[in-house]
Design a protein around this motif. Structure first.
Motif: not given
Length: 754
Positions: A140-152
Motif C-alpha cells: 500500500s502507498g500514495f503514488p506521489q511518494h513512490l518515486v524511487r531511484c533504483s539501486p546501483t
C-alpha cells in the motif's frame, strides 16, 4: 526539442487519465487488464481470493514505484520457494472505486497504471501448479511518494595497501549523493560511511588484507529520489598482496623468424585469484595485447622482436602487483644475408631484401635500436619493390652499432598489427654503423698462462662494445726481447681469436708483449708492454704439480713417524695385551722338581715391615722332602707341629746364600727365627688349585697358625670356599712376592726370593 517532448508526455498522461476515469465512471465496477494490456469490463469484484494467505516461503516482498521522469509505475516481487517456470502470478491493483487485474504473469515484475492523487493497494497472488496452495503479498502507498531511484548495479571495487575503494554509478541523474555500509564477511555489525558526492570515490582504510568484505550502497533521498533502497550486498574478495613468481620462461624456435615462448608462474596458495592477466607488448611500443587465462601458464607464438611481458593476478577486488619479464630479440644466425641497410644521412636510411619475398608479403615493419635503447619501429606497405626508405625522427649516432630487423605480416588490408600472438614473422636481421672509429681501449685481461723454455702462450678478452666503435676486424700482437723493443715482430690475428702461442723464443730471456685491436677505421690503442720470461724449466704447471706431490709424500712420512708412538699408546690403552699364564714363573716352577723346607712359625715381631697392601702377596709354603715328578699340585703350608727338615736342599741353599747380603737389611728382626725351606715365587697369575692348596691346612692335627699366617687368614676365613670355581686364575698384587727362607739350625740365616 526538450520542450516538445515534455508537452507530449503531459498530453499522454492527460489522455490516459481521461480514459481511465471514463472507464471507471461508465462501468462503476472493476476493470481487468491482462498481461498484454487488454481490458475486460464485465469482471467479478476486485479481490475475492480470501483463501490465499501470506507465507515467508511463498510470494513476498511486493513493492510498487516509479522511476524519476517516468509516467509508468512498476511492481516487483519475489517468487515462492516452490515456484517453477510454469507458475504464473496475478497482480491486482485496487484504488478508490477502480480495480485493475493483471493475469498470467510469468515473471516477477509488471508495469501498472494508477492515479497519483489516490492511495493504492496492490496484491500479487501465486498459485501452485496443482492449485492446492495459494500465497499472496500486499503493498500500500500514495503514488506521489513512490518515486524511487533504483539501486546501483554497476560498482567498481579496488583493494590495495589494506584499503578498499568503491566507485558506484547510477543511470538516474537525480542521484546526487550516496552512502556506503560495509562489514567483514559473516560479521553481524555494519559500519556506515558519511555522505559522498556522486562521482567521487569512497575509500575505507586500515582493513584486514586477508579478509573478504560485504558492501551495500544507498543513494541519499532528495526531491527527485523520494525512495532510496539499499543495493544488493556485494562481496568484495580478499586483497591480492603477493605478485606471481615466474618459474619458467623458454623460447623455442619454430622455424625461420618465429619462436614459441612458454611461460609458467605460480601464486601464493593463500591468495584468492579468479584468473591472470598477461600483457604482451612489443619493446618498441608499437602494439600490446592483453590475454586472460585461469591457469598459471601461457604459450605465445612471437616473432624475433624484443617483447615485454607483464603478469598479474586479479579477482573481484582488483589486481595484484604485476611481475615483469622480457623476451630478448632473436639472434642473427638464421637470418644472415637476408637484409641490407644503407645509411643515407641523419634523416633516413634504406632497407632492401630479397625480391622473392614480394610475391608473398606486402606488409612490412622495420625495427632498429642500439644497445641500451628502446627500439624504434616503422611499418609500411610495399607491393612491387624490394626496398624502402625509412624516415628517421632522430638522427643515428656515429660510432654506435645499430641492430635492424625486418618483419613481414600476413594482413594485406592493413599493415598495422591487429594482435601480437601469431601476427608476424621476422624476415631479416643485420647490424650497421653510421660511421666507424678506431677502438678507444686495448684488449683486456692480457695474461701469460703457460711459459716453457722457448714459448709463451698469451690470452686476452675482447674490447667492450662502447669502446670498440666499429666492427672488429682483428688484433695485432707485438713481441720482442726486452732489450730490443725497437725491433719487435707483429702477428695479425682474427677477430674471433683470444689466445696465441709465441714459439721459437730464446731460452731464459725476458720478452716484451703487447696487443691492439683494429677496425675498418684503423688500429686502436695499444696495451702497455708485459714482460715475460722463458724459464727454461719446461712447463711450470707440471713442475709445480710434481713439487706438490713430492711435498705431500714427505709430509705423510713425517706425520707417520711422529704419530707412531701415539699409535702404540692408543693400542695399549684400548687393546691391552693379556699375559699367557703358561709363561708365568709359578707354572714353570710347578712343572720342575724342587725340594722345599717348611717354614717355622714367625712371630709378629719378626715379620718384615711392609705396606699393608703388600702383605697379601706373602705366602708361606711347605715343600716335601721328596717332590713328585711334576710337582704341580703338592705344595702345602707346613703345620706348626711338624719338625723342620735338618738342612736346606742343596739347590735352595745355594740360591739363599747368594741373596744373603742383598736381603740382610730388610730382615734384621728375623735373624733369631728358624729358617724355612724355599717356596716357589708366585707371579701375576696362579691356578685356583695352587691357591687352595697354599691356603688350606690338613684337618687331622690342626695347630694354631703362625702369627703372620693368622693375620693373613683373619680377613678370609675360608678363602678356598669363597673363591669361585669357574675362575682359572686369580690376579695377585702387582708387587713382587716375598718368600723367606729361615735357617733351622739356629744360625739365623735368612734368604729372600722375590
Amino acid at each position: 526539442m526538450g520542450h516538445k517532448s515534455s508537452s507530449a508526455v503531459w498530453l499522454a498522461r492527460l489522455l490516459l487519465g481521461c480514459i481511465s476515469a471514463a472507464d471507471v465512471l461508465s462501468s462503476r465496477g472493476t476493470v481487468t487488464l491482462t498481461s498484454d494490456g487488454k481490458r475486460n469490463v464485465d469482471t467479478p469484484p476486485c479481490f475475492e481470493l480470501d483463501d490465499c494467505h501470506s507465507s515467508p516461503h511463498g510470494v513476498r516482498d511486493l513493492d510498487c514505484f516509479r522511476e524519476p521522469r517516468s509516467i509508468k509505475y512498476q511492481c516487483v516481487w519475489n517468487s515462492g520457494e516452490r515456484s517453477s517456470n510454469k507458475t504464473s502470478s496475478t497482480l491486482i491493483v485496487e484504488q478508490r472505486q477502480s480495480c485493475n487485474k493483471y493475469t498470467n504473469i510469468s515473471g516477477t515484475s509488471h508495469d501498472i497504471f494508477v492515479y497519483r492523487n489516490y492511495n493504492m493497494t496492490a496484491y500479487v497472488v501465486e498459485t501452485s501448479t496443482d492449485g492446492r496452495n495459494c500465497t499472496k503479498a500486499v503493498f500500500s502507498g500514495f503514488p506521489q511518494h513512490l518515486v524511487r531511484c533504483s539501486p546501483t548495479q554497476t560498482v567498481g571495487f579496488k583493494r590495495h595497501s589494506r584499503r578498499l575503494e568503491v566507485l558506484p554509478s547510477w543511470k538516474e541523474s537525480d542521484v546526487t549523493q550516496y552512502v556506503v555500509q560495509y562489514r567483514e564477511h559473516r560479521s553481524s555489525s555494519w559500519k556506515k560511511s558519511v555522505e559522498i558526492l556522486k562521482g567521487d570515490k569512497w575509500t575505507a582504510g586500515n582493513l584486514t588484507a586477508s579478509a573478504s568484505y560485504e558492501v551495500q550502497i544507498q543513494c541519499v533521498r532528495n526531491t527527485g529520489c523520494l525512495q532510496c533502497p539499499w543495493s544488493q550486498i556485494f562481496l568484495v574478495p580478499m586483497e591480492l598482496t603477493a605478485e606471481p613468481v615466474i618459474e619458467k620462461l623458454e623460447a623455442v624456435p619454430l622455424g625461420k623468424g618465429r619462436r614459441k615462448v612458454v611461460i609458467e608462474w605460480k601464486l601464493d596458495p593463500t591468495e584468492a585469484a579468479d584468473g591472470y592477466r598477461v600483457t604482451v607488448t612489443k619493446a618498441s611500443g608499437e602494439h600490446s595485447q592483453v590475454l586472460t587465462t585461469t591457469v598459471p601458464r601461457t604459450r605465445l607464438h612471437l616473432s624475433g622482436s624484443a617483447f615485454n611481458i607483464s603478469i598479474e593476478a586479479f579477482n573481484g577486488a582488483g589486481n595484484s602487483s604485476p611481475v615483469l619479464t622480457s623476451v630478448p630479440p632473436m639472434g642473427g644466425s638464421d637470418l644472415a644475408d637476408t637484409l641490407k641497410v644503407t645509411l643515407g644521412g641523419d634523416t633516413n636510411f634504406t632497407v632492401s631484401w630479397n625480391r622473392s619475398a614480394t610475391k608473398s608479403y606486402w606488409c612490412y615493419s622495420v625495427e632498429w635500436w642500439q644497445r641500451g635503447e628502446r627500439p624504434s619501429s616503422h611499418s609500411f606497405y610495399q607491393r612491387k619493390d624490394n626496398s624502402a626508405k625509412i624516415p628517421l625522427q632522430a638522427p643515428l649516432q656515429p660510432y654506435r652499432r645499430y641492430v635492424f630487423l625486418l618483419h613481414v605480416r600476413p594482413d594485406k588490408d592493413t599493415c598495422n598489427l591487429k594482435h601480437i600472438n601469431e601476427s608476424e614473422m621476422t624476415y631479416g636481421r643485420t647490424e650497421a654503423y653510421v660511421a666507424e672509429g678506431t677502438p678507444l681501449s686495448p684488449p683486456l685481461n692480457i695474461t701469460c698462462w703457460r711459459a716453457t723454455r722457448n714459448s709463451l702462450e698469451i690470452s686476452w678478452t675482447s674490447i667492450p662494445e662502447e669502446d670498440l666503435r666499429g666492427f672488429l676486424l682483428g688484433y695485432n700482437l707485438y713481441y720482442s726481447e726486452a732489450d730490443r723493443e725497437n725491433h719487435s715482430s707483429t702477428v695479425r690475428l682474427g677477430p674471433s681469436e683470444n689466445t696465441y702461442t709465441l714459439s721459437a723464443l730464446r731460452e731464459r730471456t725476458v720478452h716484451s708483449v703487447s696487443l691492439s685491436a683494429f677496425t675498418a677505421a684503423g688500429e686502436g690503442v695499444r696495451s702497455s708492454p708485459m714482460y715475460l720470461n722463458t724459464n727454461g724449466s719446461g712447463n711450470w704447471k707440471l713442475t709445480g704439480a710434481t713439487a706438490g706431490v713430492a711435498g705431500g709424500i714427505i709430509f705423510l712420512v713425517i706425520v707417520a713417524y711422529l704419530c707412531n708412538p701415539l699409535f702404540h699408546r692408543a693400542k695399549a690403552l684400548f687393546w691391552p695385551s693379556i699375559p699367557n699364564p703358561g709363561n708365568s714363573n709359578a707354572i714353570q716352577k710347578i712343572d720342575g722338581v724342587l725340594d722345599q723346607e717348611a717354614l717355622e712359625p714367625i712371630t709378629a715381631g719378626t715379620t718384615v715391615q711392609m705396606k699393608e697392601s703388600d702383605t697379601s702377596s706373602l705366602l708361606i709354603i711347605e715343600d716335601h722332602a721328596a717332590s713328585e715328578p711334576n710337582g704341580s699340585s703338592h705344595l702345602l703350608v707346613q703345620r706348626v707341629a711338624d719338625p723342620p727338615p735338618a738342612a736346606l736342599p742343596t739347590e735352595v741353599e745355594k740360591e739363599a746364600s747368594s741373596r744373603d747380603q742383598a736381603s740382610a737389611p730388610l730382615l734384621t728382626h728375623a735373624r733369631d727365627s728358624r729358617t724355612t725351606s724355599p717356596a716357589p715365587c708366585v707371579s701375576d697369575y696362579t691356578t685356583m688349585e695352587l691357591f687352595q692348596q697354599a691356603t688350606a691346612l690338613p684337618a687331622a692335627d690342626q695347630q694354631p697358625p703362625p702369627p703372620l699366617l693368622a693375620g693373613v687368614r683373619a680377613g678370609q676365613p675360608d678363602a678356598g670356599a669363597q673363591t669361585k670355581a669357574g675362575k682359572d686364575y686369580i690376579r695377585q698384587s702387582l708387587c713382587s712376592t716375598v718368600v723367606l727362607y729361615l735357617d733351622t739350625t739356629g744360625e739365623g740365616k735368612v734368604s729372600i726370593l722375590s
